[in-house]
Design a protein around this motif. Structure first.
Motif, PDB file in Angstrom:
ATOM      1  N   UNK A   1      18.938   1.695   0.788  1.00 13.53           N
ATOM      2  CA  UNK A   1      19.149   2.219   2.136  1.00 13.53           C
ATOM      3  C   UNK A   1      20.197   3.325   2.142  1.00 13.53           C
ATOM      4  N   UNK A   2      21.136   3.253   1.195  1.00 14.10           N
ATOM      5  CA  UNK A   2      22.104   4.346   1.077  1.00 14.10           C
ATOM      6  C   UNK A   2      21.361   5.652   0.785  1.00 14.10           C
ATOM      7  N   UNK A   3      20.400   5.593  -0.133  1.00 14.10           N
ATOM      8  CA  UNK A   3      19.610   6.794  -0.441  1.00 14.10           C
ATOM      9  C   UNK A   3      18.740   7.202   0.747  1.00 14.10           C
ATOM     10  N   UNK A   4      18.241   6.213   1.493  1.00  9.95           N
ATOM     11  CA  UNK A   4      17.438   6.523   2.684  1.00  9.95           C
ATOM     12  C   UNK A   4      18.291   7.256   3.715  1.00  9.95           C
ATOM     13  N   UNK A   5      19.534   6.810   3.881  1.00 11.20           N
ATOM     14  CA  UNK A   5      20.442   7.462   4.828  1.00 11.20           C
ATOM     15  C   UNK A   5      20.799   8.866   4.377  1.00 11.20           C
ATOM     16  N   UNK A   6      21.034   9.014   3.077  1.00 13.38           N
ATOM     17  CA  UNK A   6      21.389  10.340   2.548  1.00 13.38           C
ATOM     18  C   UNK A   6      20.200  11.290   2.624  1.00 13.38           C
ATOM     19  N   UNK A   7      18.988  10.742   2.475  1.00  9.93           N
ATOM     20  CA  UNK A   7      17.797  11.583   2.365  1.00  9.93           C
ATOM     21  C   UNK A   7      17.006  11.740   3.643  1.00  9.93           C
ATOM     22  N   UNK A   8      17.584  11.412   4.786  1.00 12.61           N
ATOM     23  CA  UNK A   8      16.934  11.609   6.103  1.00 12.61           C
ATOM     24  C   UNK A   8      15.569  10.935   6.171  1.00 12.61           C
ATOM     25  N   UNK A   9      15.449   9.742   5.607  1.00 11.88           N
ATOM     26  CA  UNK A   9      14.143   9.075   5.575  1.00 11.88           C
ATOM     27  C   UNK A   9      13.615   8.829   6.995  1.00 11.88           C
ATOM     28  N   UNK A  10      12.408   9.333   7.260  1.00 12.19           N
ATOM     29  CA  UNK A  10      11.795   9.174   8.583  1.00 12.19           C
ATOM     30  C   UNK A  10      10.857   7.976   8.576  1.00 12.19           C
ATOM     31  N   UNK A  11      11.416   6.802   8.338  1.00 11.41           N
ATOM     32  CA  UNK A  11      10.624   5.564   8.338  1.00 11.41           C
ATOM     33  C   UNK A  11      11.546   4.396   8.678  1.00 11.41           C
ATOM     34  N   UNK A  12      10.995   3.351   9.320  1.00  5.72           N
ATOM     35  CA  UNK A  12      11.838   2.191   9.665  1.00  5.72           C
ATOM     36  C   UNK A  12      11.973   1.257   8.471  1.00  5.72           C
ATOM     37  N   UNK A  13      12.613   1.745   7.399  1.00  7.38           N
ATOM     38  CA  UNK A  13      12.679   0.970   6.161  1.00  7.38           C
ATOM     39  C   UNK A  13      13.539  -0.275   6.313  1.00  7.38           C
ATOM     40  N   UNK A  14      14.686  -0.131   6.998  1.00  2.00           N
ATOM     41  CA  UNK A  14      15.564  -1.292   7.202  1.00  2.00           C
ATOM     42  C   UNK A  14      14.801  -2.398   7.936  1.00  2.00           C
ATOM     43  N   UNK A  15      14.084  -2.002   8.989  1.00  2.00           N
ATOM     44  CA  UNK A  15      13.334  -2.987   9.776  1.00  2.00           C
ATOM     45  C   UNK A  15      12.233  -3.627   8.930  1.00  2.00           C
ATOM     46  N   UNK A  16      11.548  -2.796   8.137  1.00  2.47           N
ATOM     47  CA  UNK A  16      10.459  -3.299   7.301  1.00  2.47           C
ATOM     48  C   UNK A  16      10.979  -4.329   6.294  1.00  2.47           C
ATOM     49  N   UNK A  17      12.098  -3.987   5.633  1.00  4.81           N
ATOM     50  CA  UNK A  17      12.697  -4.917   4.655  1.00  4.81           C
ATOM     51  C   UNK A  17      13.041  -6.256   5.307  1.00  4.81           C
ATOM     52  N   UNK A  18      13.676  -6.175   6.477  1.00  2.00           N
ATOM     53  CA  UNK A  18      14.139  -7.395   7.142  1.00  2.00           C
ATOM     54  C   UNK A  18      12.981  -8.245   7.643  1.00  2.00           C
ATOM     55  N   UNK A  19      11.925  -7.592   8.174  1.00  2.00           N
ATOM     56  CA  UNK A  19      10.782  -8.346   8.684  1.00  2.00           C
ATOM     57  C   UNK A  19      10.037  -9.037   7.538  1.00  2.00           C
ATOM     58  N   UNK A  20       9.866  -8.323   6.439  1.00  2.00           N
ATOM     59  CA  UNK A  20       9.150  -8.905   5.297  1.00  2.00           C
ATOM     60  C   UNK A  20       9.914 -10.115   4.756  1.00  2.00           C
ATOM     61  N   UNK A  21      11.256 -10.093   4.887  1.00  2.00           N
ATOM     62  CA  UNK A  21      12.045 -11.241   4.429  1.00  2.00           C
ATOM     63  C   UNK A  21      12.016 -12.370   5.461  1.00  2.00           C
ATOM     64  N   UNK A  22      12.184 -12.002   6.748  1.00  2.00           N
ATOM     65  CA  UNK A  22      12.321 -13.023   7.787  1.00  2.00           C
ATOM     66  C   UNK A  22      11.039 -13.842   7.952  1.00  2.00           C
ATOM     67  N   UNK A  23       9.879 -13.201   7.773  1.00  2.00           N
ATOM     68  CA  UNK A  23       8.606 -13.905   7.978  1.00  2.00           C
ATOM     69  C   UNK A  23       8.102 -14.569   6.695  1.00  2.00           C
ATOM     70  N   UNK A  24       9.005 -14.808   5.765  1.00  2.00           N
ATOM     71  CA  UNK A  24       8.630 -15.434   4.485  1.00  2.00           C
ATOM     72  C   UNK A  24       7.704 -16.617   4.708  1.00  2.00           C
TER      73      UNK A  24
END
Lengths: 330, 397
Positions: free
Chosen positions: A63-86
């Motif tokens: 996510x540090x690289x995502x923040x540095x690289x202006x990533x236009x995607x909800x990566x944080x949300x995707x990571x958390x949802x994929x974990x939470x709905x285990x």
């Protein structure tokens, strides 16, 4: 995780390369496909759900690289949802990039539905996690009892949407899972801000060393050096606080994560604002992307409710309750 | 009251020694030393020496020093665990922190075995209080400009010159003295370290009153002071080179308890105000937001300290990164002190003893905090170190 033969930092180079590829990808589905192909969307999801089953600290460099690289995607949300709905079917779909999903961070719905907001890229995904007044959450499907409306958004890369829910149905998370998700989100948001801040500082330091005025680079002037040194202190403060929050030796992980996030919001905005200042007139132009970092940091603060969290900090101080006696957290 | 060691069993690096330290401090801190209670009289140096000797007996001081020199032979993690509890306890700062955190580690690095056995236990047992004779009128931040001269003679070294800002010199029995064998032009070369007895003839110590009303600061004059050869620490050049290595670590780790002491001060202010109907609104409403910011800063400071300790345990060099916690702490604490002063300035004239105690403490903290952005390298020096040695900015030369 100590038996793993790779460390969280080993993900930085891969992550950076993926962020660069994402920067030129056509649209959100293409970006999520690139992230999923590299395993980054499922980095926290259990291996049974097609993820990598790694601990939170492995998501930090990504996510540090995502923040540095202006990533236009909800990566944080995707990571958390994929974990939470285990264990639920949807986890594998999200981890694998097949279902595009995000989270509406602000507001709660009742049993009958309602309106919630601040869902990054909510108008471009299929599913949105919505919080409920009873502390649980439900993953609603857009076009099936829920609608997304693109909102005015300070953040340019991840424009927010408002979600109107009429029929409440979909996979759910219980209150404990929601609490764990919110706790993790505080640290992961700080990682996004860390990346954005590192990039803002690097751009400011580079500019100050290239730009010559009165026969000297700007970086030769002590006033400018001190500006940059304070930005460096802010960046390292964020970095160290994230490390402390994730350390097994941290006495108060809940308070530490909250302080890390609240502090990162202020410090991240400080770095971006001062990077703009060091750039002079150039810093105020649309083409210099520092404003994008600033917009991102301010938007993350709103999504994570940094201002409200300061009230929680004060309530804890007033209660006289020792931070070290905080309840254990999932 | 128990006088037995709080750390009877040598703990492993993974088990916290914190709870034992906590229990001992709760049971043993005398009311007369509590900084959160109204005190009619300041504790004397003898009171403080007695207390600190007891802390050592209980195993709470010198935890990382080898057992042969009076320490406990524990690691940095244990030191951090103990430091947290010391910070959480409203007790006075050590009167011998120069001995424990500067002279001691330097002696351990460069001293001869007989010097270690002679000097080190005396520091922990509070038989010797040390001061640091480094800064001079023309060598403050730029220490390499120091002029105090040491000449070798048949009787030993003869020292002439002057030191200033020598904290605690008038209470000390030993001075870690830095002098030069050659000329000022030699800069970092020819510097020599001594363990000088402050009662040596020719040593003249004069107190300087500081803005907090204390007389801890001193000027020290050396007029043909004869120092025996055996009181030299390391050889000329070598002593100073080793000392600077020690200093870079000490700068990062000294007074490791300060984030937790800072938190204790904040908690004292908030709880005292909240307990009184006349002042409750100040913390619940008027200054709630700013106090929350202070609390967040304390957590961020702990992030610097704990990460740095972890990094040292992993065997990493600290180098210029020691400037980061120093800069962050000094400014955050100074800002807290300013806020606290404003809050206590609004206490009613008929205030209760608990409010009077917190007001006196915060006023004292405010005045003392002015020094925090000056000593151990000013804010401007720290910013310069970060710019030059961490960011490695082009200086345009």
């Amino acid at each position: 995780m100590s038996d793993l033969d790779f460390s969280p930092e080993d993900f930085s180079d891969t992550a950076r390369a993926v962020m660069e590829a994402c920067a030129t990808a056509a649209d959100l589905p293409a970006r999520i496909a690139l992230l999923a192909e590299a395993g980054l969307t499922g980095i926290l999801a259990p291996e049974d759900d097609g993820g990598m089953g790694l601990a939170l600290d492995y998501a930090v460099p990504v996510l540090r690289e995502a923040g540095a690289g202006f990533l236009a995607a909800p990566l944080l949300e995707t990571m958390l949802l994929a974990r939470a709905f285990a264990g639920q079917d949807v986890a594998a779909e999200i981890a694998g990039g097949k279902t595009l999903a995000t989270i509406a961070w602000v507001g709660e719905i009742s049993g009958q539905g309602g309106v919630v907001g601040r869902a990054p890229l909510g108008a471009e995904v299929a599913s949105v996690l919505v919080f409920r007044t009873d502390g649980t959450a439900v993953l609603v499907t857009l076009g099936d009892g829920a609608e997304a409306q693109a909102d005015d958004s300070l953040d340019l890369e991840r424009p927010e949407a408002t979600i109107t829910v009429k029929d409440v149905n979909g996979p759910t998370l219980d209150a404990t899972q929601v609490k764990a998700l919110l706790h993790a989100a505080q640290i992961l948001r700080s990682a996004l801000i860390l990346g954005a801040s590192e990039d803002a500082l690097k751009r400011a330091a580079d500019y100050a060393q290239e730009r010559v005025q009165f026969g000297k680079p700007l970086s030769a002037y002590q006033a400018v050096q001190h500006h940059l040194a304070r930005q460096c202190l802010a960046v390292e403060t964020i970095r160290n606080s994230i490390a402390r929050s994730l350390s097994a030796h941290c006495e108060t992980p809940v308070a530490a994560a909250r302080a890390t996030f609240v502090g990162s919001c202020d410090l991240g905005a400080f770095v971006a604002e001062n990077a703009i200042q060091v750039h002079g007139g150039m810093g105020f132009t649309w083409d210099v992307p520092l404003h994008r970092h600033l917009r991102f940091a301010r938007t993350l603060a709103a999504q994570g409710k940094a201002a409200e969290l300061k009230e929680d900090v004060m309530q804890q101080l007033l209660s006289g309750q020792d931070k070290e006696k905080e309840p254990a957290h999932g | 009251m128990t006088q037995t060691s709080a750390l009877a069993v040598a703990p492993s690096e993974t088990r916290s020694v914190g709870p034992q330290a906590r229990a001992w401090l709760d049971a043993n801190l005398p009311d007369a030393l509590r900084e959160d209670m109204l005190q009619d009289n300041k504790p004397t140096v003898a009171d403080l020496c007695d207390w600190e000797a007891r802390l050592h007996k209980a195993g709470l001081v010198g935890s990382t020093w080898p057992e042969a020199y009076g320490g406990r032979g524990l690691g940095l993690r244990a030191h951090l665990d103990i430091s947290r509890e010391i910070g959480r306890t409203p007790m006075p700062e050590s009167v011998n922190s120069i001995g424990k955190e500067l002279a001691g580690p330097i002696i351990m690095a460069v001293g001869r075995e007989d010097q270690k056995l002679d000097y080190l236990p005396a520091i922990l047992e509070m038989r010797d209080i040390w001061c640091q004779g480094f800064s001079e009128p023309n060598a403050g931040s730029d220490l390499a400009g120091l002029r105090t001269k040491a000449e070798k003679t048949a009787d030993g070294w003869v020292v002439n010159g002057q030191k200033i800002w020598t904290s605690g010199a008038s209470k000390s029995s030993r001075c870690l003295l830095l002098a030069r064998t050659g000329s000022v032009e030699d800069r970092h070369r020819g510097l020599v370290l001594f363990a000088l007895r402050t009662d040596t003839p020719g040593v003249d110590i004069r107190e300087i009153q500081s803005i907090d009303g204390e007389r801890s600061f001193c000027e020290v004059f050396f007029n043909n002071v004869v120092i025996p050869e055996e009181d030299m620490l390391g050889s000329p050049d070598e002593g100073w080179a080793a000392a600077t290595r020690v200093l870079s670590i000490e700068r990062a780790t000294n007074r490791m308890h300060r984030s937790w002491r800072f938190e204790n001060q904040l908690n004292h202010l908030v709880s005292a105000c909240a307990a009184n109907p006349a002042t409750r609104k100040l913390v619940e409403v008027d200054y709630a937001r700013q106090l929350a910011d202070v609390s967040v800063n304390i957590d961020l400071l702990k992030g610097h300290v704990e990460t740095l300790v972890g990094s040292l345990i992993d065997g990493n060099e600290i180098g210029p990164r020691g400037s980061l916690p120093k800069l962050f702490w000094s400014e955050a604490h100074q800002n807290f002190a300013t806020l606290a002063l404003e809050i206590v300035s609004r206490f009613p004239p008929d205030m209760s003893d608990p409010l009077r105690a917190v007001r006196r403490r915060m006023e004292d903290i405010y005045m003392k905090a002015r020094a925090e952005t000056i000593y151990a390298g000013t804010t401007e020096i720290q910013l310069g170190i970060i710019a030059k040695r961490i960011l490695k900015l082009n200086q345009g030369k």
